[in-house]
Design a protein around this motif. Sequence first.
Motif, PDB file in Angstrom:
ATOM      1  N   LEU A 160       0.827  -1.204   0.000  1.00 14.90           N
ATOM      2  CA  LEU A 160       0.000   0.000   0.000  1.00 14.90           C
ATOM      3  C   LEU A 160       0.861   1.254   0.000  1.00 14.90           C
ATOM      4  O   LEU A 160       0.509   2.268  -0.619  1.00 14.90           O
ATOM      5  CB  LEU A 160      -0.909  -0.009   1.237  1.00 14.90           C
ATOM      6  CG  LEU A 160      -1.983   1.070   1.317  1.00 14.90           C
ATOM      7  CD1 LEU A 160      -2.953   0.962   0.144  1.00 14.90           C
ATOM      8  CD2 LEU A 160      -2.727   0.971   2.642  1.00 14.90           C
ATOM      9  N   SER A 161       2.016   1.190   0.650  1.00 17.66           N
ATOM     10  CA  SER A 161       2.919   2.334   0.725  1.00 17.66           C
ATOM     11  C   SER A 161       3.322   2.840  -0.652  1.00 17.66           C
ATOM     12  O   SER A 161       3.452   4.049  -0.870  1.00 17.66           O
ATOM     13  CB  SER A 161       4.162   1.952   1.529  1.00 17.66           C
ATOM     14  OG  SER A 161       5.110   2.995   1.524  1.00 17.66           O
ATOM     15  N   LEU A 162       3.529   1.927  -1.597  1.00 22.12           N
ATOM     16  CA  LEU A 162       3.954   2.320  -2.937  1.00 22.12           C
ATOM     17  C   LEU A 162       2.820   2.960  -3.719  1.00 22.12           C
ATOM     18  O   LEU A 162       3.010   3.989  -4.375  1.00 22.12           O
ATOM     19  CB  LEU A 162       4.474   1.092  -3.701  1.00 22.12           C
ATOM     20  CG  LEU A 162       4.798   1.315  -5.182  1.00 22.12           C
ATOM     21  CD1 LEU A 162       5.908   2.353  -5.350  1.00 22.12           C
ATOM     22  CD2 LEU A 162       5.202  -0.002  -5.837  1.00 22.12           C
ATOM     23  N   TYR A 163       1.638   2.380  -3.650  1.00 23.55           N
ATOM     24  CA  TYR A 163       0.562   2.770  -4.556  1.00 23.55           C
ATOM     25  C   TYR A 163      -0.355   3.868  -4.011  1.00 23.55           C
ATOM     26  O   TYR A 163      -0.872   4.678  -4.792  1.00 23.55           O
ATOM     27  CB  TYR A 163      -0.264   1.529  -4.923  1.00 23.55           C
ATOM     28  CG  TYR A 163       0.502   0.568  -5.794  1.00 23.55           C
ATOM     29  CD1 TYR A 163       0.584   0.763  -7.167  1.00 23.55           C
ATOM     30  CD2 TYR A 163       1.172  -0.522  -5.246  1.00 23.55           C
ATOM     31  CE1 TYR A 163       1.298  -0.096  -7.976  1.00 23.55           C
ATOM     32  CE2 TYR A 163       1.887  -1.400  -6.042  1.00 23.55           C
ATOM     33  CZ  TYR A 163       1.950  -1.182  -7.413  1.00 23.55           C
ATOM     34  OH  TYR A 163       2.669  -2.051  -8.215  1.00 23.55           O
ATOM     35  N   LEU A 164      -0.577   3.915  -2.708  1.00 22.94           N
ATOM     36  CA  LEU A 164      -1.422   4.950  -2.105  1.00 22.94           C
ATOM     37  C   LEU A 164      -0.743   5.437  -0.826  1.00 22.94           C
ATOM     38  O   LEU A 164      -1.172   5.127   0.284  1.00 22.94           O
ATOM     39  CB  LEU A 164      -2.821   4.384  -1.791  1.00 22.94           C
ATOM     40  CG  LEU A 164      -3.721   4.063  -3.001  1.00 22.94           C
ATOM     41  CD1 LEU A 164      -4.914   3.229  -2.575  1.00 22.94           C
ATOM     42  CD2 LEU A 164      -4.180   5.344  -3.686  1.00 22.94           C
ATOM     43  N   PRO A 165       0.343   6.197  -0.958  1.00 23.23           N
ATOM     44  CA  PRO A 165       1.163   6.535   0.209  1.00 23.23           C
ATOM     45  C   PRO A 165       0.432   7.324   1.294  1.00 23.23           C
ATOM     46  O   PRO A 165       0.671   7.096   2.484  1.00 23.23           O
ATOM     47  CB  PRO A 165       2.331   7.327  -0.387  1.00 23.23           C
ATOM     48  CG  PRO A 165       1.872   7.752  -1.749  1.00 23.23           C
ATOM     49  CD  PRO A 165       0.925   6.703  -2.213  1.00 23.23           C
ATOM     50  N   ALA A 166      -0.427   8.249   0.914  1.00 18.98           N
ATOM     51  CA  ALA A 166      -1.146   9.023   1.934  1.00 18.98           C
ATOM     52  C   ALA A 166      -2.100   8.129   2.713  1.00 18.98           C
ATOM     53  O   ALA A 166      -2.199   8.220   3.948  1.00 18.98           O
ATOM     54  CB  ALA A 166      -1.909  10.181   1.291  1.00 18.98           C
ATOM     55  N   GLN A 167      -2.779   7.248   1.999  1.00 21.29           N
ATOM     56  CA  GLN A 167      -3.710   6.336   2.657  1.00 21.29           C
ATOM     57  C   GLN A 167      -2.951   5.295   3.484  1.00 21.29           C
ATOM     58  O   GLN A 167      -3.423   4.868   4.545  1.00 21.29           O
ATOM     59  CB  GLN A 167      -4.601   5.653   1.616  1.00 21.29           C
ATOM     60  CG  GLN A 167      -5.689   6.553   1.044  1.00 21.29           C
ATOM     61  CD  GLN A 167      -5.151   7.756   0.290  1.00 21.29           C
ATOM     62  OE1 GLN A 167      -4.304   7.611  -0.598  1.00 21.29           O
ATOM     63  NE2 GLN A 167      -5.634   8.949   0.618  1.00 21.29           N
ATOM     64  N   TYR A 168      -1.773   4.917   3.031  1.00 20.89           N
ATOM     65  CA  TYR A 168      -0.908   4.018   3.802  1.00 20.89           C
ATOM     66  C   TYR A 168      -0.611   4.611   5.173  1.00 20.89           C
ATOM     67  O   TYR A 168      -0.726   3.927   6.205  1.00 20.89           O
ATOM     68  CB  TYR A 168       0.381   3.774   3.021  1.00 20.89           C
ATOM     69  CG  TYR A 168       1.591   3.403   3.856  1.00 20.89           C
ATOM     70  CD1 TYR A 168       1.729   2.124   4.390  1.00 20.89           C
ATOM     71  CD2 TYR A 168       2.593   4.349   4.099  1.00 20.89           C
ATOM     72  CE1 TYR A 168       2.840   1.799   5.153  1.00 20.89           C
ATOM     73  CE2 TYR A 168       3.704   4.028   4.856  1.00 20.89           C
ATOM     74  CZ  TYR A 168       3.825   2.747   5.379  1.00 20.89           C
ATOM     75  OH  TYR A 168       4.931   2.433   6.136  1.00 20.89           O
ATOM     76  N   GLU A 169      -0.238   5.884   5.204  1.00 23.49           N
ATOM     77  CA  GLU A 169       0.087   6.536   6.469  1.00 23.49           C
ATOM     78  C   GLU A 169      -1.120   6.536   7.406  1.00 23.49           C
ATOM     79  O   GLU A 169      -0.998   6.240   8.598  1.00 23.49           O
ATOM     80  CB  GLU A 169       0.538   7.988   6.218  1.00 23.49           C
ATOM     81  CG  GLU A 169       1.863   8.115   5.482  1.00 23.49           C
ATOM     82  CD  GLU A 169       3.059   7.852   6.392  1.00 23.49           C
ATOM     83  OE1 GLU A 169       2.859   7.695   7.610  1.00 23.49           O
ATOM     84  OE2 GLU A 169       4.192   7.815   5.875  1.00 23.49           O
ATOM     85  N   ARG A 170      -2.299   6.842   6.856  1.00 24.25           N
ATOM     86  CA  ARG A 170      -3.495   6.941   7.705  1.00 24.25           C
ATOM     87  C   ARG A 170      -3.971   5.560   8.154  1.00 24.25           C
ATOM     88  O   ARG A 170      -4.433   5.397   9.284  1.00 24.25           O
ATOM     89  CB  ARG A 170      -4.602   7.692   6.962  1.00 24.25           C
ATOM     90  CG  ARG A 170      -4.254   9.148   6.682  1.00 24.25           C
ATOM     91  CD  ARG A 170      -5.369   9.904   5.981  1.00 24.25           C
ATOM     92  NE  ARG A 170      -4.884  11.217   5.552  1.00 24.25           N
ATOM     93  CZ  ARG A 170      -4.902  11.658   4.298  1.00 24.25           C
ATOM     94  NH1 ARG A 170      -5.420  10.888   3.332  1.00 24.25           N
ATOM     95  NH2 ARG A 170      -4.429  12.836   3.990  1.00 24.25           N
TER      96      ARG A 170
END
Length: 424
Positions: A382-392
């Motif tokens: 998830l970090s690669l493809y949707l980094p902002a959502q990964y953080e949340r």
Amino acid sequence: MSKLLQDHLKQGSDAAQAGITSVCSAHPLVLRAAAELAAEQESLLLIEATSNQVNQFGGYTGMKPADFRIFAEEIVAKAGLDPSKLILGGDHLGPNPWKNLPAAEAMEHAIAMVSAYAAAGFTKIHLDASMSCAGDPVPLSDEEVASRSVKLCTAAEAAAPADKPVYVIGTEVPTPGGATHSLDGLQITPPAAAAHTLEVHRAAFAAKGLDDAWQRVIAMVVQPGVEFDHDSVVHYKRAKAEALILWRKQKAASIVFEAHSTDYQFGSAYRELVEDGFAILKVGPALTFALREALDALAAIEDLLVAAPTRSNLLKVIDETMLARPDSWRPYYAGDEAQQALLRRFSYSDRVRYYWHYPEISAAVKQLVANLDAVKIPESVLSLYLPAQYERARSGEIAGDAASLIVDKVKDVLRVYASGCQPR
């Protein structure tokens, strides 16, 4: 509801002008994002349906105005938003869907449509009779636009319940969904043109005894110098709009401006637009563009995590559907096959938004979401493809299911608007 919007827009001086985001979409995940953010911020939520999306014949969504109201209210209820915070609007209500017909026939349809919106309790009505119909001169005069707008207003007043609508007028109406022409010659509305439009409409309302309705004209559509096309954005420059801004403050302070095509501006522009009196900010394609980006990313994740026989193949299904039914994109996307393929997927005008309701695409989206929820997306992917959502998701701010990731991606656009609309 109509007074609620009037009071909101007038709650501050120009130095502390409150704004509002006008969410112009019929996609359920986009509306979920808007409703959840409004619930989190305890703010008003303005959702607008367009004349092409929703009308007395169903529009391209298959919904009539009363259907759309039920649809929006159900989403708002699930999001936990106080229903009294929901304001429903009708955008570009006029003969646009039938502009290939003679004006008299097109206006009959438009009058029936506006009546249906008003009867269904939509309390913000954009009277848009600016487009030329078959046999009309191009462009129409302000006087003819005002005459037709008054006919639409009369119909809305007659059909509306006790809570009468507020109205938006204007002849400087950009093409819905973004420009299809060169942006080199984009012109800001001259103050003299705005003054003429306002006076002609005022006189037309008075001539038909619509003085009470005129008191509920809250905004006028103008061109502040913002627009976008397939791969470029004209950014707001407040110095260029200075004369128009000053005219409103001095001559028309009882109304605000409504700015269309504000998608893809920098965040600072929304604060400046609101401070300068462009207090209603329309956004549509940028929201479904974010939706498409999220689905694009999830489709790539699906390719990594899900066996080929059970994949949704969403991107392939989308393109095949658009190729089989090209009417909603081909008139707008020029170039050879490779260029058109790129635009179908990535254009800022996001014509794919007209296709999400097709059964084959809807089924593929559902399969994609189910597939990813079944396997659980690893954080590191998830970090690669949707980094902002990964953080949340990692911090527990949002859930990690596919639908929540999509909704949060759309919220990223809405958060920037919401920040700009808060009075200082």
